[in-house]
Design an enzyme around this catalytic site. Structure first.
Site, mmCIF file in Angstrom:
data_model
loop_
_atom_site.group_PDB
_atom_site.id
_atom_site.type_symbol
_atom_site.label_atom_id
_atom_site.label_comp_id
_atom_site.label_asym_id
_atom_site.label_seq_id
_atom_site.Cartn_x
_atom_site.Cartn_y
_atom_site.Cartn_z
ATOM 1 C CG ASP A 74 -5.492 1.087 8.112
ATOM 2 O OD1 ASP A 74 -5.762 0.372 9.099
ATOM 3 O OD2 ASP A 74 -4.385 1.635 7.974
ATOM 4 C CB THR A 75 -10.073 4.374 9.363
ATOM 5 O OG1 THR A 75 -8.968 5.143 8.849
ATOM 6 C CG2 THR A 75 -10.697 5.093 10.532
ATOM 7 C CG ASP A 92 0.773 7.655 -3.606
ATOM 8 O OD1 ASP A 92 0.645 8.470 -4.550
ATOM 9 O OD2 ASP A 92 0.248 7.819 -2.490
ATOM 10 C CG ASN A 123 -7.159 0.804 -0.698
ATOM 11 O OD1 ASN A 123 -7.467 -0.143 -1.397
ATOM 12 N ND2 ASN A 123 -6.012 1.443 -0.812
ATOM 13 C CD GLU A 148 -3.167 8.501 -4.717
ATOM 14 O OE1 GLU A 148 -2.984 7.512 -3.989
ATOM 15 O OE2 GLU A 148 -3.322 9.658 -4.274
ATOM 16 C CG HIS A 159 -6.375 4.731 -1.882
ATOM 17 N ND1 HIS A 159 -5.253 4.368 -1.168
ATOM 18 C CD2 HIS A 159 -6.246 4.177 -3.107
ATOM 19 C CE1 HIS A 159 -4.475 3.635 -1.957
ATOM 20 N NE2 HIS A 159 -5.050 3.506 -3.139
ATOM 21 C CB SER A 184 -13.237 2.843 1.004
ATOM 22 O OG SER A 184 -12.748 3.290 -0.241
ATOM 23 C CG ASP A 227 -1.996 0.995 1.247
ATOM 24 O OD1 ASP A 227 -2.422 1.418 0.153
ATOM 25 O OD2 ASP A 227 -2.452 1.371 2.350
ATOM 26 C CG HIS A 228 -0.553 4.885 0.137
ATOM 27 N ND1 HIS A 228 -0.941 5.892 -0.722
ATOM 28 C CD2 HIS A 228 -1.680 4.474 0.746
ATOM 29 C CE1 HIS A 228 -2.254 6.090 -0.626
ATOM 30 N NE2 HIS A 228 -2.735 5.227 0.266
#
Ligand code: G3H
Ligand code: 13P
Ligand code: NA
Ligand code: ZN
Length: 328
Positions: free
Chosen positions: A276-277, A104, A274, A141, A231, A233, A82-83
């Site tokens: 994560d949070t 990215d 994506n 990206e 991203h 999301s 990721d990134h």
């Protein structure tokens, strides 16, 4: 088995579904995602940031994912960087066994300067050449992730500036997307369509359309063979915010992207989503609650099992909502 992002998302496109890409850092997160995928027969995208590699250590991350593939051999898994901030980071991930990398190169591209765009193309093209030579997929990206409500570039813009970007600057341009894909050969493209990273996306409860759905459709029409990535999301479940607040945490009023809006994005061409949070919120909420309600307990497994369960339920809901359930 480990498969590439291209293989996994080609199937999603053929069958019209979306796949959540969950960030991984710990054994509990990997187990929660895999258990949820097993519960509902979904393919899986596990993604690790540079921060995840730093937290767990590269060998631990690699062996934990290998362990997951060994435990659930019937679930297709893509391991994605990721990134990736540079071609060197992507190269390191490829060496480490990742089947997909994100280059990215959009950071310098934020203000859409020609120099920033040329840089993005150059580094992304370089990663595509190296990755495709060994069967690894690449996500690029284009554009600047940021909330349409605040005009704020989320965590991508280190300036902390608020409200400095216009709606147009915050959205990926379909013509530029077509040019970028033609010149880089990426398999997937992260687009700016109104999402931002982290827990603080919208300060008011979303009412009606919060994403630029028409823009997703316009980009998808121009580059139908390149898989679109959304991203930022996370939906920021209000239930978890309340549990966190009720057990000593302090998170100010905030809202994420409604799941229904993500489903609308998937109907218009988004394939990788994506998150994560949301897992962070579910795990820290369940840990806080477990520790406060069981003050006599000191076996960490009792607390961590609660966190795994909470993350597992959340992942299962997303697999089902995005349509990847039943597709493994
Ligand atoms: O987009 C960023 C992801 O949420 C990963 O965050 O760099 O703190 O691991 P991290
Ligand atoms: P969230 O912060 O909304 O979970 O987004 C995560 C992400 O985009 C990782 O690349
Ligand atoms: Na990514
Ligand atoms: Zn992201």
């Amino acid at each position: 088995a480990l498969i590439s992002l291209r293989q996994l998302l080609d199937h999603a496109a053929d069958h019209g579904y979306g796949v959540p890409a969950f960030n991984i850092n710990t054994m509990e997160q990997i187990q929660a995602i895999m258990q949820a995928a097993d519960d509902c027969a979904s393919p899986v995208i596990l993604q690790a940031s540079a921060g995840a590699r730093k937290y767990a250590g590269e060998p631990f991350l690699r062996h934990m994912v290998q362990a997951a593939v060994e435990m659930w051999p019937h679930i297709p898994v893509c391991l994605h960087q990721d990134h990736g901030a540079s071609p060197a980071v992507c190269q390191q991930a490829i060496r480490s066994g990742f089947t997909s990398v994100m280059m990215d190169g959009s950071l310098l591209d934020d203000m859409k300067t020609p120099a920033g765009y040329d840089y993005n193309i150059r580094v992304t093209r370089q990663v595509v050449e190296q990755a495709h030579a060994v069967g690894v997929s690449v996500e690029g990206e284009l554009g600047c992730l940021g909330s349409l409500e605040t005009g704020r570039a989320g965590e991508e813009d280190g300036s902390g500036a608020v409200g400095t970007l216009s709606r147009d600057q915050l959205l990926t341009d379909p013509e530029q997307a077509a040019d970028f894909v033609a010149r880089t050969g990426v398999d997937a493209l992260a687009i700016a369509i109104g999402t931002s990273h982290g827990a603080y996306k919208f300060s008011r409860r979303p009412d009606g359309e919060v994403l630029a759905i028409g823009r997703i459709r316009a980009i998808h029409d121009r580059i139908p063979d390149t898989h679109l990535v959304m991203h930022g999301s996370s939906s920021v479940p209000q239930e978890w915010l309340e549990i966190i607040r009720a057990h000593g945490g302090s998170i100010r009023e905030t809202y994420g992207v409604p799941v229904e809006e993500i489903r609308e994005g998937i109907r218009n061409g988004v394939r990788k989503v994506n998150i994560d949070t949301d897992i962070r919120l579910a795990m820290s909420g369940s840990l806080r609650r477990a520790m406060m309600t069981r003050p006599e307990e000191f076996d960490p497994r009792k607390f961590l099992a609660e966190a795994t369960r909470a993350a597992r339920m959340l992942c299962r809901e997303r697999f089902e909502a995005f349509g990847s359930a039943g597709q493994a």
